[in-house]
Design a protein around this motif. Structure first.
Motif, short mmCIF file in Angstrom:
data_model
loop_
_atom_site.label_atom_id
_atom_site.label_comp_id
_atom_site.label_asym_id
_atom_site.label_seq_id
_atom_site.Cartn_x
_atom_site.Cartn_y
_atom_site.Cartn_z
N ASP A 110 0.81 -1.21 0.00
CA ASP A 110 0.00 0.00 0.00
C ASP A 110 0.84 1.27 0.00
O ASP A 110 0.34 2.35 -0.27
CB ASP A 110 -0.98 0.01 1.17
N GLY A 111 2.14 1.15 0.27
CA GLY A 111 3.01 2.31 0.25
C GLY A 111 3.77 2.50 -1.05
O GLY A 111 4.50 3.49 -1.20
N LEU A 112 3.60 1.58 -2.00
CA LEU A 112 4.39 1.62 -3.22
C LEU A 112 4.11 2.85 -4.09
O LEU A 112 5.03 3.53 -4.54
CB LEU A 112 4.16 0.34 -4.03
N ALA B 163 -5.10 -8.13 1.56
CA ALA B 163 -3.86 -7.36 1.75
C ALA B 163 -4.13 -5.90 1.40
O ALA B 163 -4.79 -5.59 0.40
CB ALA B 163 -2.74 -7.92 0.88
N GLN B 164 -3.59 -5.00 2.21
CA GLN B 164 -3.79 -3.57 2.01
C GLN B 164 -3.24 -3.12 0.66
O GLN B 164 -2.19 -3.55 0.21
CB GLN B 164 -3.07 -2.78 3.10
N GLY B 165 -4.00 -2.24 0.01
CA GLY B 165 -3.55 -1.64 -1.24
C GLY B 165 -3.77 -2.48 -2.47
O GLY B 165 -3.46 -2.04 -3.58
N SER C 166 -8.41 -5.79 6.53
CA SER C 166 -7.17 -5.52 5.78
C SER C 166 -5.94 -5.83 6.63
O SER C 166 -5.91 -5.50 7.82
CB SER C 166 -7.13 -4.06 5.33
N TYR C 167 -4.94 -6.42 5.99
CA TYR C 167 -3.68 -6.78 6.64
C TYR C 167 -2.53 -6.08 5.93
O TYR C 167 -2.65 -5.75 4.75
CB TYR C 167 -3.47 -8.29 6.59
N ALA D 198 -5.90 -20.20 12.04
CA ALA D 198 -6.35 -20.16 13.44
C ALA D 198 -7.86 -20.02 13.56
O ALA D 198 -8.40 -20.10 14.67
CB ALA D 198 -5.66 -19.03 14.17
N GLY D 199 -8.55 -19.80 12.45
CA GLY D 199 -10.00 -19.69 12.49
C GLY D 199 -10.51 -18.29 12.74
O GLY D 199 -11.72 -18.08 12.90
N ARG D 200 -9.61 -17.30 12.77
CA ARG D 200 -10.06 -15.92 12.98
C ARG D 200 -10.59 -15.30 11.69
O ARG D 200 -11.21 -14.24 11.72
CB ARG D 200 -8.91 -15.09 13.55
N LEU D 201 -10.31 -15.95 10.58
CA LEU D 201 -10.85 -15.55 9.28
C LEU D 201 -11.59 -16.73 8.66
O LEU D 201 -11.22 -17.89 8.88
CB LEU D 201 -9.73 -15.11 8.34
N ASP D 202 -12.59 -16.42 7.85
CA ASP D 202 -13.31 -17.47 7.13
C ASP D 202 -12.74 -17.69 5.74
O ASP D 202 -13.03 -18.71 5.10
CB ASP D 202 -14.79 -17.10 7.02
N GLY D 203 -11.93 -16.74 5.28
CA GLY D 203 -11.35 -16.88 3.95
C GLY D 203 -10.46 -15.69 3.63
O GLY D 203 -10.37 -14.73 4.39
N THR D 204 -9.79 -15.77 2.49
CA THR D 204 -8.99 -14.66 1.99
C THR D 204 -9.16 -14.54 0.49
O THR D 204 -9.28 -15.55 -0.21
CB THR D 204 -7.50 -14.82 2.35
#
Length: 258
Positions: free
Chosen positions: A73-75, A137-139, A159-160, A172-178
C-alpha cells in the motif's frame, strides 16, 4: 505478443541503448510477500518471477538493477515521492491506478482466488458470504473489490499489511477466507503444509477493479524509462528469455496470447 513487438519497431533497436546511457541504474520497488512473484529466501535474498523478470529487463537495457522493499500500500506514494523509479510487484493495471501512475505494457495476467477451508461451503455468492470475515492485503485490487462489493452486503472485510500476515489468522480460524491472487495463493499457501485442508472456492473477475493484467508502474511523464522498459519487455519476449523465466516458476503460461 505481436502487439508488444510491433509497438517497439525501430525504437526497440535504437531506444534501449540511447536511454540506458542517460540512466545507468533502474531502481525497482517490491513487496516480497507474494510468492512466486516476489518473496525472500531463508537467507533474506529477494527471489521470484518478478525479480528475475526485472533483472532480465535491466540486462537487456544495459542498466544495473537496484531493489527496494516496501509494503504494497506504500508503493505508489513512494514512487510519486521519487524514492525509486518503478514498481515491479504484481500490480494490476486498473483505471484508478492509471489516474495516479503510468504503466508498462502487460507483463502477465493471473486470476483471483477466494481461499476457504474445505467443507465451509463459502463461495463468492453473497448468501454464503454474509456474516463471514474475509482477509485481504492492504492496497491490493482484491481489497478494493471486497470493500466495494462484499462489505455493503454484510461481509466483514479485514485488511492486513501483507498477504503473509493473513494466513496465520485463516488457519487459526479468525478468518473465514482470503481473497488474493490465484497463483500467489497456490504457491504461497495451498501447496504448503499450513494450506492443507484449504482450497479455492471461487475466482471473481471484474475488469473495472482488477484491470487488464499486471504491469510495471512508473511516474506519469517518465517517458524515457517507460520506453526503455517496454522495449526491453518486447526484446525478452522475442529472444525467448521471458518464456525461460516463466517455465522456472509456472507449469502454465501467465501471459495471454496476443
Amino acid at each position: 505478443m505481436k502487439k508488444i513487438i510491433s509497438a517497439c519497431g525501430l525504437a526497440g533497436l535504437l531506444g534501449i541503448s540511447g536511454i540506458a546511457s542517460a540512466a545507468d541504474v533502474l531502481r525497482f520497488a517490491v513487496d516480497p510477500t507474494f510468492p512466486p512473484f516476489e518473496f525472500k529466501t531463508a537467507e533474506g535474498k529477494l527471489q521470484g518471477f518478478d525479480i528475475d523478470l526485472g533483472n532480465a529487463i535491466c540486462k537487456q537495457a544495459q542498466v544495473t538493477c537496484q531493489w527496494t522493499e516496501l509494503s504494497f500500500d506504500g508503493l505508489i506514494p513512494a514512487l510519486q515521492a521519487k524514492k525509486f523509479d518503478a514498481i515491479l510487484s504484481s500490480m494490476s493495471r486498473t483505471e484508478k491506478r492509471q489516474q495516479q501512475i503510468a504503466f508498462s505494457d502487460m507483463i502477465y495476467h493471473t486470476p483471483n482466488a477466494l481461499v476457504v477451508a474445505d467443507g465451509s461451503h463459502i463461495t463468492d455468492d453473497l448468501a454464503t458470504l454474509k456474516g463471514k470475515t474475509i482477509g485481504v492485503a492492504q492496497g491490493t485490487t482484491q481489497e478494493a473489490w471486497a470493500k466495494a462489493k462484499w462489505a455493503p452486503a454484510g461481509v466483514q472485510v479485514v485488511s492486513y499489511p501483507n498477504q503473509d500476515a493473513i494466513y496465520p489468522d485463516l488457519v487459526a480460524g479468525r478468518l473465514d477466507g482470503t481473497l488474493t491472487d490465484a497463483v500467489t495463493a497456490d504457491n504461497g499457501f495451498l501447496k504448503t503444509p499450513q494450506g492443507k485442508g484449504y482450497s479455492v472456492s471461487a475466482q471473481p473477475e471484474d475488469k473495472v477493479f482488477f484491470g487488464q493484467g499486471s504491469g510495471i508502474g512508473l511516474r506519469q511523464g517518465d517517458t524515457a524509462r517507460l520506453t526503455l522498459i517496454n522495449n526491453a519487455i518486447a526484446a525478452i519476449h522475442k529472444s525467448g528469455e521471458y518464456a525461460r523465466i516463466e517455465k522456472k516458476y509456472f507449469t502454465f503460461s501467465v501471459y495471454p496470447p496476443q
